[in-house]
Design a protein around this motif. Structure first.
Motif, mmCIF file in Angstrom:
data_model
loop_
_atom_site.group_PDB
_atom_site.id
_atom_site.type_symbol
_atom_site.label_atom_id
_atom_site.label_comp_id
_atom_site.label_asym_id
_atom_site.label_seq_id
_atom_site.Cartn_x
_atom_site.Cartn_y
_atom_site.Cartn_z
ATOM 1 N N UNK A 23 0.858 -1.178 0.000
ATOM 2 C CA UNK A 23 0.000 0.000 0.000
ATOM 3 C C UNK A 23 0.899 1.235 0.000
ATOM 4 N N UNK A 52 1.836 -5.323 2.858
ATOM 5 C CA UNK A 52 0.730 -6.187 3.289
ATOM 6 C C UNK A 52 1.153 -7.637 3.110
ATOM 7 N N UNK A 77 -15.268 0.896 0.146
ATOM 8 C CA UNK A 77 -15.727 -0.352 0.774
ATOM 9 C C UNK A 77 -14.975 -1.545 0.198
ATOM 10 N N UNK A 137 -11.981 -1.405 -1.306
ATOM 11 C CA UNK A 137 -10.561 -1.307 -0.921
ATOM 12 C C UNK A 137 -10.372 -1.809 0.508
ATOM 13 N N UNK A 146 -8.072 -5.028 1.516
ATOM 14 C CA UNK A 146 -6.969 -4.978 2.498
ATOM 15 C C UNK A 146 -7.270 -5.925 3.667
ATOM 16 N N UNK A 188 -5.069 -9.247 4.697
ATOM 17 C CA UNK A 188 -4.468 -9.388 6.035
ATOM 18 C C UNK A 188 -5.055 -10.556 6.818
ATOM 19 N N UNK A 189 -6.340 -10.882 6.550
ATOM 20 C CA UNK A 189 -6.971 -12.011 7.249
ATOM 21 C C UNK A 189 -6.789 -13.309 6.477
ATOM 22 N N UNK A 212 -18.826 3.216 5.939
ATOM 23 C CA UNK A 212 -18.421 1.801 5.900
ATOM 24 C C UNK A 212 -17.828 1.283 7.219
ATOM 25 N N UNK A 222 -16.354 -3.490 9.303
ATOM 26 C CA UNK A 222 -16.458 -2.937 7.961
ATOM 27 C C UNK A 222 -17.782 -3.393 7.363
ATOM 28 N N UNK A 239 -19.083 -3.934 4.250
ATOM 29 C CA UNK A 239 -18.672 -3.997 2.852
ATOM 30 C C UNK A 239 -19.873 -3.774 1.951
ATOM 31 N N UNK A 272 -23.101 -7.651 4.184
ATOM 32 C CA UNK A 272 -21.773 -8.279 4.138
ATOM 33 C C UNK A 272 -20.891 -7.502 5.126
ATOM 34 N N UNK A 292 -17.636 -7.323 7.699
ATOM 35 C CA UNK A 292 -16.312 -7.888 7.954
ATOM 36 C C UNK A 292 -15.856 -7.409 9.331
ATOM 37 N N UNK A 293 -15.850 -8.310 10.330
ATOM 38 C CA UNK A 293 -15.328 -7.872 11.627
ATOM 39 C C UNK A 293 -13.811 -7.700 11.555
ATOM 40 N N UNK A 294 -13.333 -6.580 12.045
ATOM 41 C CA UNK A 294 -11.883 -6.327 12.086
ATOM 42 C C UNK A 294 -11.404 -6.503 13.523
ATOM 43 N N UNK A 348 -8.085 5.009 4.194
ATOM 44 C CA UNK A 348 -8.926 3.872 4.606
ATOM 45 C C UNK A 348 -8.121 2.577 4.571
ATOM 46 N N UNK A 349 -7.384 2.386 3.481
ATOM 47 C CA UNK A 349 -6.552 1.182 3.370
ATOM 48 C C UNK A 349 -5.524 1.159 4.495
ATOM 49 N N UNK A 389 -7.364 0.270 7.850
ATOM 50 C CA UNK A 389 -7.699 -1.161 7.942
ATOM 51 C C UNK A 389 -6.423 -1.987 8.140
ATOM 52 N N UNK A 390 -5.370 -1.651 7.406
ATOM 53 C CA UNK A 390 -4.102 -2.370 7.572
ATOM 54 C C UNK A 390 -3.564 -2.165 8.991
ATOM 55 N N UNK A 421 -5.535 -4.263 11.456
ATOM 56 C CA UNK A 421 -5.247 -5.706 11.340
ATOM 57 C C UNK A 421 -3.820 -6.055 11.737
ATOM 58 N N UNK A 422 -2.892 -5.122 11.525
ATOM 59 C CA UNK A 422 -1.492 -5.378 11.891
ATOM 60 C C UNK A 422 -1.205 -4.920 13.320
#
Lengths: 307, 307
Positions: free
Chosen positions: A150, A162, A201, A203, A207, A211-212, B21, B150, B152, B158, B160-162, B203-204, B207-208, B211-212
């Motif tokens: 990214x 990533x 949404x 993107x 990502x 990551x998951x 989102x 998220x 989506x 849809x 997405x649990x982060x 946003x990317x 989210x990254x 997750x990281x």
């Protein structure tokens, strides 16, 4: 005389919904580069390929990167670079980024790894500026970092590596010309907020999926409502190839960079091979020469094969 | 007679750059709900709070959700719901989403957990439709799933649990009215592609970062170039509060949902407390009553405290 040999891979910028921010390294095709550290300050560029690229260092993508490094370090040494380019210029597979990133990585190896990866991205972007007029990092970053990257910002350089999902990539390069500048100019300067929301949404989903390691989520996030509908007009048979790829089991895919290459992601090698054959035959039918590549996502980017 | 007692938390929608989102559950404030399964088909709603919310089930956010579930299942039972609302309506902290999500989770618990979380989001969105005219899920999803979610897509649902980073949240609710519909109407329908690219880079990155578990990346991704510059005009002292929060050590933050609440993320409890005091004093100075909440990101959402 110190020298390094490199394999510098092709890269897929944008990754469908991540226009201008995402990129991915693949294994095939790749350029071969050999870089020597010289005692004298010249920069010498030799191309073994026949693409007619300029060898004057100030007009060569690898050359300008080395000139920048030389200038930055006040270096008395020069470099000799031999490039055997296999990533075709104008393919949309990061050909100029490969030369730029290879020059930066090679020089850094010869100088004792004095730069961080982000600094190498910074230098390599001067090559992209020469090639396309824009200092973009979406091909350079995955070439240098490997895997999927990214580009959170290119000024200052802020690259987020990533994960590299264990997926196969099929890429087809039809021999038609799509100039990066044309591909950029036909985009609209204004977009609908509602389209932007759908895009981010996707993107965010892409990502998160990367990551998951949620392959299904990656697949259903590979949608581009902003750039692909416009740019795909420039690529013959784009819609047919995309539709048939999905029928054959591709997770998703789209235009590689600004085209004309098209890429598709698949879970299985068998699927990616079938897609490759289909792509080739679609272009054969309309007498457009094409090159097809199948490889995995390349988790490590540029490979130093001899030091 | 079967009944459940619930703690239904406040939620922060958008999370700065993730307009429409992203959403996040917090611990404070929360509504208390008690839901009973009745042998007869009535839906009875009682509010212990004094917000003057309608108790006619077809006009009550929790009521319409239960009516939908009843209709979907052809259910002969009804429900009695007692709500002690502590998340103030119009605060931008997901007050209507709490009633809707609580009703869905409560009914599901009483009926033997027959629905998936995404089905519960689907039912709860009817409550949001009643409250704001739009079936949005950005508050409902974190309330039901917990943590950061998220959306989506909301049609089909849809989610997405982060991950839920271990961070403190300070939220201030100044007693000024910002109608969700107004906050939506002042947004421009068209935006610049270049701004959208910056936004989806953030946003990317966010989210990254989530997750990281890269806290610094979360911090530098909390930028909104599209919605905040417009909506913040409706919130007195927004810029001052944001600036002072960052000076006190906040990672970042912005408008909660469509406002007027403002939230800030911090690594340390001490920082989040200092920010809370500062927020309160800024509003005290201009004689605007305000409520301040400090808690962690809530990883589990609605809590069933008695079954």
């Amino acid at each position: 005389m110190k020298k390094v040999k490199l394999q510098v891979p092709a890269t897929v910028a944008n990754l469908v919904c991540g226009f201008d921010i995402l990129g991915m390294a693949i294994h095939e095709p790749y350029d071969e580069m050999e870089i020597k550290l010289l005692e004298t300050p010249e920069i010498i560029i030799k191309h073994l390929d026949n693409f007619g690229l300029p060898e004057d260092p100030s007009k060569n993508v690898a050359g300008v990167v080395l000139l920048k490094i030389q200038e930055y370090l006040n270096l008395k040494n020069g470099f000799e670079v031999i490039i055997n380019k296999k990533i075709k210029p104008g393919s949309g597979l990061g050909s100029s980024a490969a030369s730029a990133a290879g020059a930066a990585i090679g020089a850094n190896a010869l100088l004792g790894k004095i730069f961080t990866e982000e600094e190498l991205v910074y230098f390599a972007m001067f090559g992209e500026e020469l090639a396309s007029g824009v200092k973009h990092a979406d091909n350079i970053a995955p070439c240098i970092f490997g895997g999927i990257t990214l580009v959170k910002s290119s000024k200052p350089v802020d690259i987020i590596p990533l994960n590299a999902p264990d997926l196969f990539v099929t890429a087809v390069h039809p021999q038609v010309e799509v100039k990066t500048s044309d591909a950029r100019q036909i985009l609209k300067k204004n977009i609908l907020l509602k389209d932007a929301i759908e895009q981010w949404g996707n993107i965010a989903g892409l990502v998160a999926g990367i990551q998951k390691n949620d392959i299904a989520l990656i697949g259903r996030s590979l949608n581009d409502v902003i750039v692909e509908p416009i740019r795909s007009i420039l690529i013959p048979k784009f819609n047919e190839i995309k539709e048939k790829s999905l029928q054959l089991g591709a997770l998703g895919g789209g235009i590689s960079g600004s085209g004309p290459s098209i890429f598709m992601l698949s879970e299985k090698q068998e699927t990616s091979q079938k897609i490759a054959e289909m792509m080739k035959s679609v272009y054969d039918e309309i007498d457009i020469e094409s090159f097809v590549y199948v490889s995995k996502i390349n988790p490590s980017g540029i490979k130093i094969i001899e030091n």
